[in-house]
Structures are given as C-alpha cells and as structure tokens.
Design a protein around this motif. Structure first.
Motif, PDB file in Angstrom:
ATOM      1  N   LEU A 117      13.836  20.311  -3.355  1.00 18.03           N
ATOM      2  CA  LEU A 117      12.108  20.218  -4.475  1.00 18.03           C
ATOM      3  C   LEU A 117      12.143  21.124  -4.658  1.00 18.03           C
ATOM      4  O   LEU A 117      11.631  21.800  -2.955  1.00 18.03           O
ATOM      5  CB  LEU A 117      11.858  18.860  -3.609  1.00 18.03           C
ATOM      6  N   SER A 161       2.593  11.794  -0.110  1.00 23.84           N
ATOM      7  CA  SER A 161       2.835  10.194   0.515  1.00 23.84           C
ATOM      8  C   SER A 161       3.187  10.159   1.352  1.00 23.84           C
ATOM      9  O   SER A 161       2.334   8.751   1.655  1.00 23.84           O
ATOM     10  CB  SER A 161       3.711   9.911  -1.447  1.00 23.84           C
ATOM     11  N   ILE A 162       3.760  10.741   1.946  1.00 23.11           N
ATOM     12  CA  ILE A 162       3.997  10.661   3.314  1.00 23.11           C
ATOM     13  C   ILE A 162       2.867  10.040   3.698  1.00 23.11           C
ATOM     14  O   ILE A 162       2.502   9.097   5.529  1.00 23.11           O
ATOM     15  CB  ILE A 162       5.265  11.146   4.137  1.00 23.11           C
ATOM     16  N   SER A 193       8.348   7.770  -3.257  1.00 20.10           N
ATOM     17  CA  SER A 193       8.804   9.497  -3.784  1.00 20.10           C
ATOM     18  C   SER A 193       9.711   8.758  -3.219  1.00 20.10           C
ATOM     19  O   SER A 193      11.021  10.557  -3.695  1.00 20.10           O
ATOM     20  CB  SER A 193       7.871   9.427  -2.902  1.00 20.10           C
ATOM     21  N   LEU A 194      10.230   8.577  -1.842  1.00 11.56           N
ATOM     22  CA  LEU A 194      11.510   9.043  -1.900  1.00 11.56           C
ATOM     23  C   LEU A 194      13.315   8.730  -1.943  1.00 11.56           C
ATOM     24  O   LEU A 194      13.998   8.986  -2.420  1.00 11.56           O
ATOM     25  CB  LEU A 194      11.541   7.044  -0.301  1.00 11.56           C
ATOM     26  N   ARG A 249      13.666  11.389  -4.553  1.00 13.19           N
ATOM     27  CA  ARG A 249      13.490  12.503  -3.804  1.00 13.19           C
ATOM     28  C   ARG A 249      15.532  12.515  -3.710  1.00 13.19           C
ATOM     29  O   ARG A 249      15.791  13.627  -4.161  1.00 13.19           O
ATOM     30  CB  ARG A 249      12.869  12.705  -2.288  1.00 13.19           C
ATOM     31  N   ARG A 278       0.974  -1.483   0.079  1.00 12.72           N
ATOM     32  CA  ARG A 278      -0.157   0.005  -0.038  1.00 12.72           C
ATOM     33  C   ARG A 278       0.913   1.301   0.351  1.00 12.72           C
ATOM     34  O   ARG A 278       0.415   2.038  -0.964  1.00 12.72           O
ATOM     35  CB  ARG A 278      -0.905   0.086   1.199  1.00 12.72           C
ATOM     36  N   TYR A 279       1.802   1.530   0.351  1.00 13.80           N
ATOM     37  CA  TYR A 279       3.124   2.538   0.993  1.00 13.80           C
ATOM     38  C   TYR A 279       3.910   2.481  -0.485  1.00 13.80           C
ATOM     39  O   TYR A 279       5.276   3.073  -0.022  1.00 13.80           O
ATOM     40  CB  TYR A 279       3.954   2.222   2.279  1.00 13.80           C
ATOM     41  N   ARG A 280       3.961   1.572  -1.557  1.00 11.03           N
ATOM     42  CA  ARG A 280       4.772   1.651  -2.240  1.00 11.03           C
ATOM     43  C   ARG A 280       5.293   2.956  -3.499  1.00 11.03           C
ATOM     44  O   ARG A 280       5.952   3.303  -3.540  1.00 11.03           O
ATOM     45  CB  ARG A 280       4.302   0.332  -3.676  1.00 11.03           C
ATOM     46  N   GLU A 281       3.737   3.395  -3.271  1.00  9.96           N
ATOM     47  CA  GLU A 281       5.009   5.496  -3.479  1.00  9.96           C
ATOM     48  C   GLU A 281       5.404   5.931  -3.101  1.00  9.96           C
ATOM     49  O   GLU A 281       6.082   6.914  -3.350  1.00  9.96           O
ATOM     50  CB  GLU A 281       3.274   5.772  -4.030  1.00  9.96           C
ATOM     51  N   LEU A 282       4.973   5.724  -1.524  1.00 12.97           N
ATOM     52  CA  LEU A 282       5.786   6.427  -0.724  1.00 12.97           C
ATOM     53  C   LEU A 282       7.315   6.245  -0.955  1.00 12.97           C
ATOM     54  O   LEU A 282       8.774   6.786  -1.296  1.00 12.97           O
ATOM     55  CB  LEU A 282       5.837   6.161   0.365  1.00 12.97           C
ATOM     56  N   TYR A 315       3.996  16.757  -3.740  1.00  8.85           N
ATOM     57  CA  TYR A 315       3.798  15.210  -3.630  1.00  8.85           C
ATOM     58  C   TYR A 315       4.016  14.255  -2.429  1.00  8.85           C
ATOM     59  O   TYR A 315       4.139  13.023  -2.773  1.00  8.85           O
ATOM     60  CB  TYR A 315       4.373  14.338  -5.448  1.00  8.85           C
ATOM     61  N   MET A 316       5.629  15.027  -2.437  1.00  9.78           N
ATOM     62  CA  MET A 316       6.736  13.759  -1.634  1.00  9.78           C
ATOM     63  C   MET A 316       5.713  13.979  -0.301  1.00  9.78           C
ATOM     64  O   MET A 316       6.134  12.731   0.335  1.00  9.78           O
ATOM     65  CB  MET A 316       7.279  14.833  -1.154  1.00  9.78           C
ATOM     66  N   HIS A 360      11.939  18.559   1.476  1.00  8.47           N
ATOM     67  CA  HIS A 360      13.309  19.261   0.992  1.00  8.47           C
ATOM     68  C   HIS A 360      13.553  20.429   0.705  1.00  8.47           C
ATOM     69  O   HIS A 360      12.595  20.454  -0.331  1.00  8.47           O
ATOM     70  CB  HIS A 360      13.949  17.320   0.022  1.00  8.47           C
ATOM     71  N   MET A 419      -1.001   9.506   0.846  1.00 10.58           N
ATOM     72  CA  MET A 419      -2.352  10.038  -0.568  1.00 10.58           C
ATOM     73  C   MET A 419      -1.513   9.466  -1.678  1.00 10.58           C
ATOM     74  O   MET A 419      -0.474   9.249  -2.471  1.00 10.58           O
ATOM     75  CB  MET A 419      -2.404  11.344  -0.335  1.00 10.58           C
ATOM     76  N   ARG A 420      -2.498   8.796  -2.889  1.00 13.28           N
ATOM     77  CA  ARG A 420      -1.983   8.396  -3.744  1.00 13.28           C
ATOM     78  C   ARG A 420      -2.019   9.310  -4.601  1.00 13.28           C
ATOM     79  O   ARG A 420      -1.935  10.561  -4.974  1.00 13.28           O
ATOM     80  CB  ARG A 420      -3.825   7.608  -4.434  1.00 13.28           C
ATOM     81  N   ARG A 421      -0.981   9.274  -5.755  1.00 11.86           N
ATOM     82  CA  ARG A 421      -0.191  10.038  -6.879  1.00 11.86           C
ATOM     83  C   ARG A 421      -1.947  10.781  -7.696  1.00 11.86           C
ATOM     84  O   ARG A 421      -1.324  12.041  -7.664  1.00 11.86           O
ATOM     85  CB  ARG A 421       0.357   9.248  -8.158  1.00 11.86           C
TER      86      ARG A 421
END
Lengths: 273, 414
Positions: free
Chosen positions: B122, B133-134, A31-32, A35, A24-28, B129-130, B119, B137-139
């Motif tokens: 950025l 997601s933390i 993103s990391l 980044r 479920r947290y794959r998008e995080l 978006y960063m 950050h 939330m979905r993209r």
C-alpha cells in the motif's frame, strides 16, 4: 469524553460480544477489507480481471468434465449457467472459510501489539469474499443474458439466501480461526475438509440427481439449503423452503457456537499467537 | 467523592498475569522411543496446548498496585523480564490480566510497535489511514491531521509510493508520525523511540514531552535512564513482576541503579581446584557495583590462584554489548609482567576507563586460559553483567559508534 472509564479485569468463562464496541471500530473493518482487496492484485499484469478469469475457467472445465463427459443432468437449464450459479455460492463459502480460518494467525503481529475487537479479523476476511461474490454475480447475469434466460421474481430472495450463507461462513470462520490459533493442525485440516465438502454439496449436480431415498441426507449439510436456494432464486425455480428452514436452523447454531467459542478464546489469543 | 474520582488516569489494583510456559520438547534416545513418542505425542501435546498441565506456570505480574494521576508522565523501569512489557500489554488490553482490576480514564492509545497493520504494497497515504484506524482514529480526524502527519514524517514526496519502496528510516518515521497524532488521554509507549535516525529520535522525544505538557498522561517504558530522567517526573520500578518502588524519578532511579541482586556483578568459583577464584565489578572506592555512570571508571577485580607457572596461563577480559557485539578484549599480559607462585592467591585489577563505553548493558567475560606447550588446554570462565548509564551526563544522540570515547583534538594556526 474524559469521564469514559475503561475497566480491565480478568476474562473468565463465556464472554458475550460487545456490539457497541464493534460498531465503534467499523472503520477498522472497512480499512482491513479495503486493504486486502487493494493488495490482492497489486503487481499483476491482468489485475482485477483475475476475479473474472478464475471462476469462468472453473466453469468451463466443470462444464466439459461434468456436463459433457459425465453427462450430469442440470434440471433443464444449460449446464454452464447451472454449474456457475452453484459455483459462485460455493466459491464464496470456500474462500471465506479458508481465509477466515487462518485470519487470526496471519494477523498475529497486529494482535500481539494493538488492541481492537478481535472478531473484526475473521469478519474482514469474509468481506473480501463478498466482493468476489458480487463480481461473480455480474458474470452470471451476463451468462444468463447470453443464454436468453429472463430475470425472475424469485431473485428477490437472493440477498436473503446470501446472508444466510455468509452467516454460516462467518460462524465457521470465527470458530476455526480461534481453534487454529491454539491448534495449528487446522491449517492442514481446513483445505482438506473443504475439498470433500464441495462434493457433498449440490454444486455440480442438482438435488434431484440424488436418489429420493437418500435425499434427506443433503439437509444435514448446513450450506446445501443456501447454495440450492441461491441457484433456484437466480434461475427462477421453485424454492425448497424445507431445506432453507433446516439450513437456517443449522446456521444459527453454527454462528452461535462459533461466536461463543471465539469470545471465550479471545483472552488467550495474544498469549499463544 | 467527585473530586477524588477525577484525579486518577490509571488505577491498578492487585493486577496479576500468569503465563503457561511451553516446556522443552521431548528428546528421544532410541528409534523405539521415537515411535512410541510419536504415538503418544498428540495426547500430551493436546494437554499442553489446551493448558491442562499445571507445571511451567509463570507469574509475569503479581499483585501490582498503583495510581497514576492525570497529566503525569511516568517512567516504567526494571530489568529485562521484570514485567514492564506485560504491564503495558495488560493496560492496553492486548492481553487480559489473570487477576486484579485496572481502571483507565479516557481514550487510550498504545505504542508498543510502530506501523501496526502497515502493508508493504500500500502507498504511504493508504497506510496512514490503515494504521490510524487500528489506533482508533476516525477517518475525518485523519483527514484533518493528514498534512501534519506527512510533514512530521517528512515523506511528502513519497506519499503515493508503496511503502515497500521506502527506506527503513522513512517507514519508521511515517509509522511513528501516525501514532504521535492520535491525541489520546492516556498514551502507553514501549521503547519504540529506539528506532529511526538520531535527528528523528530527538523530534520524537520532543513530541513526547509536548504530549505531556498538554496535560495528557503518559506511561513510558525504557531502558534508557537518561531519557527517563529527562521526560518522567515519576517512575514505577518493577522487579520480578512486582512494584518494587513507585515515586518521583529522582527518588526511584538511584534505587534502581544501586539494586544489584539481580545482576551478576560478582562471580565466585564453586570448584576449589580452579585457578579463577572470584571476579567482581567495583568502582573507584572499591565498592561492588552493577552499574556505573558514563563518567566513572569500573574495575574488574579478578582473584586467581595459579596452578602452573606464569607463562602457562593468561587472564583475559572480554566485553560484549547487549546486541552480542564484541566491544573489546584485553589480556593481563598486555601490560602486566606478573610474578606469581603456584598455590598462592593474587588480585588483578583491570580498569574499564571512564568516558569510553556507550551507555547500555554490557556482558563481561573473564577467562583464564590455561596453556600447555603453548596450546590452550582449558579455559575457565566467569560471566558478569553491568550497565553503563548516562545518569551523569546528557548524551548527544547524534553520536554514533559502538564506543563513545572522548578524543583529543588540537587546533593550531598554520
């Protein structure tokens, strides 16, 4: 969705990784990784070319030092190609473990303020090293083209060996990042151990360089099988399956212990960071 | 059965959280102690770091039980160290409880900090978006809400600028805006509203009550009693890590405000020879208090028993706010030509006038400066604490300043 109930209770003893939550947290995770990649070369003049300059320079220095001066044999392959094929595997391992080891500590602010599966932190730090590895791989192919070395069918094994190496790095990083949270001594231990580790891994020398009597010792090093395997598959040489087998076994043990330790320490992170 | 189980949003049963406090570092007196200390240190440190030492245990939460129905906005109040933040951390799964069990229905978002994962290098867009997601939330969800987020934060022009070039106000606005658009079923908020400029704070509060109206459950930790009163229908009063009271805000708030055992609103000397005998804070009717509304006066009652002539001591009062800033200092000799005799007790009253102090926590230091030949020979000191609340008036957040006096304005035709 409203009927989803989260249950919060004390975490006692060994926990097991919740893969569904991780998914479920794959998008995080993505993103990391994005980044860290984006940020790395911000405000540099050469930008992304640093990812090419660094390994190339090391390769040149090592070729002069160990290939020309010390005359270390390279099993008939041009020394630059030989050392570079080992270096890219080693560099991946080194950067993954050194970044992974301190990853939780550096993400301290986030960990004490937001919930997410903590294992994402060491996982993401490895993601950055994967990108570096891919770049280095492209350089290696160019190098091989320059030396007119043809691609070989053994290359098909390359992804497999790389996954093995990545798994070792991940298991080690997970464990190291968890212990570093409690015992900051490891921040000093990791670079020091890695420095020595490179010389006991067949990076700048081939396995054949070691006297036959002592060659079995190299198998105790969990990554030597992978490093040698990556090199052999690229250069199209015979793959030492015994070494791969032992490395696989050691890797599974490391990954299992690393993850277990991580999950056990998990509940403490926010309190001690 | 089914009806009963759909009612609650948060249900806590016997929740406890224990921390191991790090004891003070060892002090070494001699070089030899230092040397042996260094040799032994790794062993004792190892024990301490791995939690094998039993001493220094501290229960931040103990046996906390409560049920919050879906759609309720609940304020969490209590003094510093009462366990409010720990409770939020447990509920948001940042730290796991030592005992007990909590069930939360639906998607949870916690706002213990704004801008997690931001950050500086950025751009605003990348950070949205960063951060999103933390917060889980979905993209695709962010894509849909991007315009709203940017508009709410008022950073349209700077969307593709690295946030390190942002003013601190812009940074906070953007961070809050992302969080405000998560749309969870249960929202846990720590005092993040204390950031940003007044106008933005107002909008954040608006957003919060909007969230409440949409039927979402909100848990809101704050020291600002005015806000709690405005926003929250119910309040949970924590004291020493336990639930002191839980009920409607109108019922709980007075209990909290009148509960004085924790705050030092009275000081009594334990030295029989001291000049400063007793200090208390009282209201107009002479009742001891530890908090006062903005519109009522507070008096410092200072009992002294002089051991020297009038000219050789001064009674002084110093007021400091919660950030440690000096608000004012006053001497009894400013207005009082006292006429005391040595060895007899006197009562001094100093009025802290109403309509002057900005709502918040204050520290009162009452000092007796004993002089000898015009120089300070000794200072006796009493430290008290009290709170000015805005329970009796609606504070306009656009007013800045250390103090909040009502000044006289006159207007005449010229």
């Amino acid at each position: 969705m409203r009927s989803d109930i989260t249950i919060i209770k004390p975490k006692v003893g060994w926990q097991s990784l919740d893969f569904r939550e991780l998914w479920r947290y794959r998008e995080l995770l993505l993103s990391l990784v994005m980044r860290d990649i984006k940020v790395r070369y911000k405000q540099t003049v050469l930008g992304f070319s640093w990812a090419i300059i660094q390994p190339l320079t090391t390769m040149v220095v090592f070729t002069l030092l160990f290939g020309k001066l010390a005359k270390i044999p390279s099993d008939g392959v041009p020394y630059p190609v030989f050392v570079f094929s080992g270096l890219l595997a080693w560099n991946f391992f080194q950067s993954a473990v050194s970044a992974g080891g301190v990853s939780l500590l550096s993400a301290g602010g986030m960990i004490s303020k937001v919930y997410f599966p903590r294992i994402i932190v060491p996982l993401a730090s490895i993601g950055v090293s994967v990108v570096d590895f891919c770049i280095s791989m492209l350089i290696l192919f160019c190098l091989m083209a320059i030396y007119t070395l043809p691609p070989t069918p053994q290359m098909l094994f390359l992804p497999l060996f790389f996954c093995g190496l990545a798994l070792t790095s991940f298991g080690l990083s997970a464990w190291l990042s968890a212990v570093t949270v409690s015992y900051r001594d490891f921040r000093f231990v990791i670079p020091f151990v890695l420095q020595i580790w490179m010389y006991v891994t067949p990076v700048i020398y081939p396995v054949s360089f070691i006297p036959e009597k002592w060659r079995f010792l190299i198998y105790f090093n969990p990554i030597s099988g992978w490093v040698e395997g990556i090199r052999s598959s690229v250069l199209g040489r015979d793959i030492d399956w015994a070494a791969i087998g032992i490395s696989s076994l050691l890797t599974l043990v490391i990954a299992y212990i690393g993850l277990k330790y991580f999950e056990r320490a998990d509940s403490r992170f926010a309190d001690v960071i | 059965m089914t009806e009963n189980s759909t009612q609650f949003a948060i249900q806590a049963k016997g929740v406890g959280k224990r921390y191991v406090l790090g004891g003070a570092e060892q002090q070494y007196d001699t070089f030899r102690d230092l040397l042996t200390g260094i040799m032994k240190a790794p062993f004792s440190k190892y024990k301490k770091l791995s939690g094998q030492v039993d001493e220094d245990l501290f229960w931040a939460l103990r046996n906390v039980d409560f049920t919050i129905p879906a759609g309720q906005i609940t304020g969490v109040i209590g003094r510093n160290g009462a366990g409010k933040s720990t409770l939020l951390k447990v509920l948001s799964r940042i730290t796991s409880p030592t005992s007990g069990r909590v069930e939360i229905r639906g998607r949870v978002a916690s706002l213990l900090e704004v801008g997690s994962g931001f950050h500086p290098e950025l751009t605003g867009r990348e950070n949205i978006y960063m951060n999103a997601s933390i917060l889980g939330m979905r993209r695709t969800e962010v894509n849909r809400k991007l315009d709203d987020i940017v508009q709410f934060a008022e950073v349209e022009r700077f969307l593709d600028t690295p946030v390190k070039r942002y003013s601190s106000g812009m940074y906070v606005r953007l961070a809050f805006s992302v969080a405000a658009h998560v749309e969870p079923d249960v929202l846990l908020v720590d005092e993040v509203l204390a950031v940003g400029d007044a106008k933005f704070q107002q909008r954040c509060i608006g957003k919060m009550s909007e969230v409440g109206k949409q039927g979402r459950t909100v848990l809101f930790v704050s020291h600002n009693m005015g806000l709690i009163q405005d926003l929250c229908s119910h309040s949970l009063y924590l004291k020493d890590g336990q639930v002191e009271h839980y009920g409607t805000t109108s019922e709980v708030l007075p209990m909290y405000l009148s509960d004085g055992t924790e705050q030092r609103s009275e000081w009594i000397s334990d030295d029989v020879s001291s000049v400063l005998r007793r200090v208390r804070l009282i209201d107009e009717s002479g009742e001891p208090i530890n908090s006062a509304g903005y519109l009522s006066s507070t008096f410092a009652e200072v009992e002294v028993c002089p051991d020297r002539p009038d000219s050789d001591f001064i009674v002084a009062l110093r007021l400091t706010d919660e950030l440690g800033r000096d608000v004012l200092t006053s001497w009894d000799t400013d207005t009082n030509s006292r006429n005391t005799r040595v060895g007899e007790s006197y009562r001094n009253l100093c009025e802290l006038p109403r309509g002057l102090l900005r709502p918040g926590q204050y520290f009162v230091t009452v000092m007796v400066r004993k002089l000898k030949h015009g120089y300070i020979e000794m200072i006796e000191e009493a430290n008290l604490e009290f709170e000015v609340t805005n329970i009796d008036f609606m504070m306009n957040r656009e007013r800045f300043g250390v103090v909040l006096p009502t000044l006289n304005w006159e207007c005449e035709l010229v």
